[in-house]
Design a protein around this motif. Structure first.
Motif, PDB file in Angstrom:
ATOM      1  N   ASP A 111       0.834  -1.192   0.000  1.00  0.00           N
ATOM      2  CA  ASP A 111       0.000   0.000   0.000  1.00  0.00           C
ATOM      3  C   ASP A 111       0.874   1.249   0.000  1.00  0.00           C
ATOM      4  O   ASP A 111       2.041   1.207   0.408  1.00  0.00           O
ATOM      5  CB  ASP A 111      -0.883   0.040   1.255  1.00  0.00           C
ATOM      6  N   GLY A 113       1.447   3.886   2.125  1.00  0.00           N
ATOM      7  CA  GLY A 113       1.154   4.074   3.543  1.00  0.00           C
ATOM      8  C   GLY A 113       1.513   5.466   4.039  1.00  0.00           C
ATOM      9  O   GLY A 113       2.686   5.841   4.062  1.00  0.00           O
ATOM     10  N   HIS A 114       0.493   6.235   4.438  1.00  0.00           N
ATOM     11  CA  HIS A 114       0.729   7.558   5.009  1.00  0.00           C
ATOM     12  C   HIS A 114       1.518   7.453   6.314  1.00  0.00           C
ATOM     13  O   HIS A 114       1.240   6.590   7.147  1.00  0.00           O
ATOM     14  CB  HIS A 114      -0.599   8.246   5.352  1.00  0.00           C
ATOM     15  N   PRO A 117      -1.239  10.791   8.747  1.00  0.00           N
ATOM     16  CA  PRO A 117      -2.450  10.297   8.085  1.00  0.00           C
ATOM     17  C   PRO A 117      -3.365  11.413   7.599  1.00  0.00           C
ATOM     18  O   PRO A 117      -3.458  12.482   8.219  1.00  0.00           O
ATOM     19  CB  PRO A 117      -3.139   9.477   9.187  1.00  0.00           C
ATOM     20  N   GLN A 139       3.821  -0.020   2.631  1.00  0.00           N
ATOM     21  CA  GLN A 139       3.298  -0.619   3.859  1.00  0.00           C
ATOM     22  C   GLN A 139       2.427  -1.824   3.526  1.00  0.00           C
ATOM     23  O   GLN A 139       1.661  -1.802   2.551  1.00  0.00           O
ATOM     24  CB  GLN A 139       2.493   0.417   4.647  1.00  0.00           C
ATOM     25  N   HIS A 141      -0.524  -4.215   3.301  1.00  0.00           N
ATOM     26  CA  HIS A 141      -1.940  -3.846   3.221  1.00  0.00           C
ATOM     27  C   HIS A 141      -2.694  -4.208   4.498  1.00  0.00           C
ATOM     28  O   HIS A 141      -3.478  -3.397   5.022  1.00  0.00           O
ATOM     29  CB  HIS A 141      -2.597  -4.533   2.019  1.00  0.00           C
ATOM     30  N   ASN A 144      -1.661  -1.741   7.161  1.00  0.00           N
ATOM     31  CA  ASN A 144      -2.105  -0.382   6.872  1.00  0.00           C
ATOM     32  C   ASN A 144      -3.584  -0.186   7.144  1.00  0.00           C
ATOM     33  O   ASN A 144      -3.996   0.830   7.728  1.00  0.00           O
ATOM     34  CB  ASN A 144      -1.791  -0.057   5.403  1.00  0.00           C
ATOM     35  N   THR A 145      -4.387  -1.134   6.741  1.00  0.00           N
ATOM     36  CA  THR A 145      -5.839  -1.000   6.881  1.00  0.00           C
ATOM     37  C   THR A 145      -6.361  -1.562   8.201  1.00  0.00           C
ATOM     38  O   THR A 145      -7.538  -1.376   8.520  1.00  0.00           O
ATOM     39  CB  THR A 145      -6.565  -1.714   5.726  1.00  0.00           C
ATOM     40  N   TRP A 148      -2.580  -0.480  12.026  1.00  0.00           N
ATOM     41  CA  TRP A 148      -2.013   0.863  11.866  1.00  0.00           C
ATOM     42  C   TRP A 148      -3.122   1.918  11.851  1.00  0.00           C
ATOM     43  O   TRP A 148      -2.999   2.970  12.495  1.00  0.00           O
ATOM     44  CB  TRP A 148      -1.187   0.934  10.589  1.00  0.00           C
ATOM     45  N   GLU A 152      -3.663   5.027  14.518  1.00  0.00           N
ATOM     46  CA  GLU A 152      -3.898   6.423  14.140  1.00  0.00           C
ATOM     47  C   GLU A 152      -5.136   6.974  14.841  1.00  0.00           C
ATOM     48  O   GLU A 152      -5.144   8.124  15.320  1.00  0.00           O
ATOM     49  CB  GLU A 152      -4.043   6.523  12.625  1.00  0.00           C
ATOM     50  N   THR A 192       7.291   0.155  10.831  1.00  0.00           N
ATOM     51  CA  THR A 192       6.859   1.545  10.914  1.00  0.00           C
ATOM     52  C   THR A 192       6.568   1.856  12.374  1.00  0.00           C
ATOM     53  O   THR A 192       6.149   0.974  13.136  1.00  0.00           O
ATOM     54  CB  THR A 192       5.623   1.837  10.038  1.00  0.00           C
ATOM     55  N   ASN A 210       6.302  -4.520   9.550  1.00  0.00           N
ATOM     56  CA  ASN A 210       5.665  -4.181   8.282  1.00  0.00           C
ATOM     57  C   ASN A 210       5.392  -5.441   7.464  1.00  0.00           C
ATOM     58  O   ASN A 210       5.960  -5.655   6.391  1.00  0.00           O
ATOM     59  CB  ASN A 210       6.550  -3.207   7.493  1.00  0.00           C
TER      60      ASN A 210
END
Length: 250
Positions: A111, A113-114, A117, A139, A141, A144-145, A148, A152, A192, A210
């Motif tokens: 992904d 990845g921010h 965010p 990052q 997936h 990230n979804t 992570w 955030e 990360t 990661n």
């Protein structure tokens, strides 16, 4: 946690010496002090100040070494009132040779990845700024979804409840094996991390592998410094660096 600790021990042999450059946007940092980074990471770096965050871009990794924010309760309230409208774009504030492109990620298995965010940004314009490719790392997936994104959200909750937090987010790379993606050879981090300072209380950091193992933990600032070569909050005391406060895990 065992894998993280083993890697931290190995990484300690690679991280030595630090550099603290001046900053054009001290408002994002604790006491105006930007993160110090290991001297080995300073090649081809460019600071970029955006409206609600600042990043240090690396022409070697083709992504950020860190992305920093001072998140307030008012900013989170603003972020909750707008929709996600940004699109990924090259960062024109850094040299063309140091940029990554969104196409580097196409069919890469990772992904975009921010680090700062989009969900933290309080206006449409600042949200668009968060889609700078200099704010992005490859990052996993599922991470990230999943965890992570939950981390955030936890940090936004902290900012709301406490009134403000300082946050520095970044990647950590395996010095022995750093794969890359795309024609621009964007470096893929092994971890990360997201460091959080609660004014008057102390600091700690989330650290996530990661990959799809969804292994995240809360560690000290010293751990992040050893692992990544970045000291997120150099203005804090040695005690704050060594003793992580409790952060809510998802």
């Amino acid at each position: 946690m065992l894998r993280v600790r083993q890697w931290l021990f190995a990484a300690s042999f690679f991280v030595c010496g630090a550099s603290l450059a001046s900053t054009a946007c001290p408002n994002f940092f604790v006491n105006g002090s930007n993160p110090s980074i290991d001297a080995s990471l300073t090649t081809r770096t460019t600071e970029v100040c955006h409206t609600e965050y600042v990043l240090l871009a690396s022409g070697v990794t083709k992504g950020p070494l860190y992305s920093a924010q001072h998140i307030t309760a008012a900013q989170v309230a603003g972020a909750d009132s707008i929709s996600r409208t940004g699109s990924f774009h090259q960062e024109t504030a850094i040299p063309a040779a140091d940029r990554s492109q969104t196409s580097d990620y196409t069919n890469s298995g990772f992904d975009r990845g921010h680090m700062t965010p989009a969900g933290d940004e309080s206006t449409i314009d600042s949200e668009k700024e968060s889609f700078s490719m200099a704010n992005i790392v490859p990052q996993d997936h599922k991470l990230n979804t999943g965890e992570w994104a939950k981390i955030e959200a936890k940090v936004r909750d902290l900012a709301t409840n406490l009134g403000e937090v300082y946050v520095v987010t970044g990647p950590a790379f395996d010095p022995d094996n750093t794969p890359t993606i795309g024609k621009d050879q964007v470096a893929v981090p092994q971890y990360t991390w997201k460091a959080v300072y609660e004014p008057g209380k102390g600091a700690a950091a989330y650290l996530c592998q990661n990959d799809d193992s969804i292994t995240c933990d809360v560690v000290s600032l010293n751990d992040i410094k050893t692992l990544s070569g970045v000291d997120p909050f150099p203005a804090l005391s040695s005690s704050d660096h060594a003793n992580p406060i409790s952060l809510p895990l998802p």
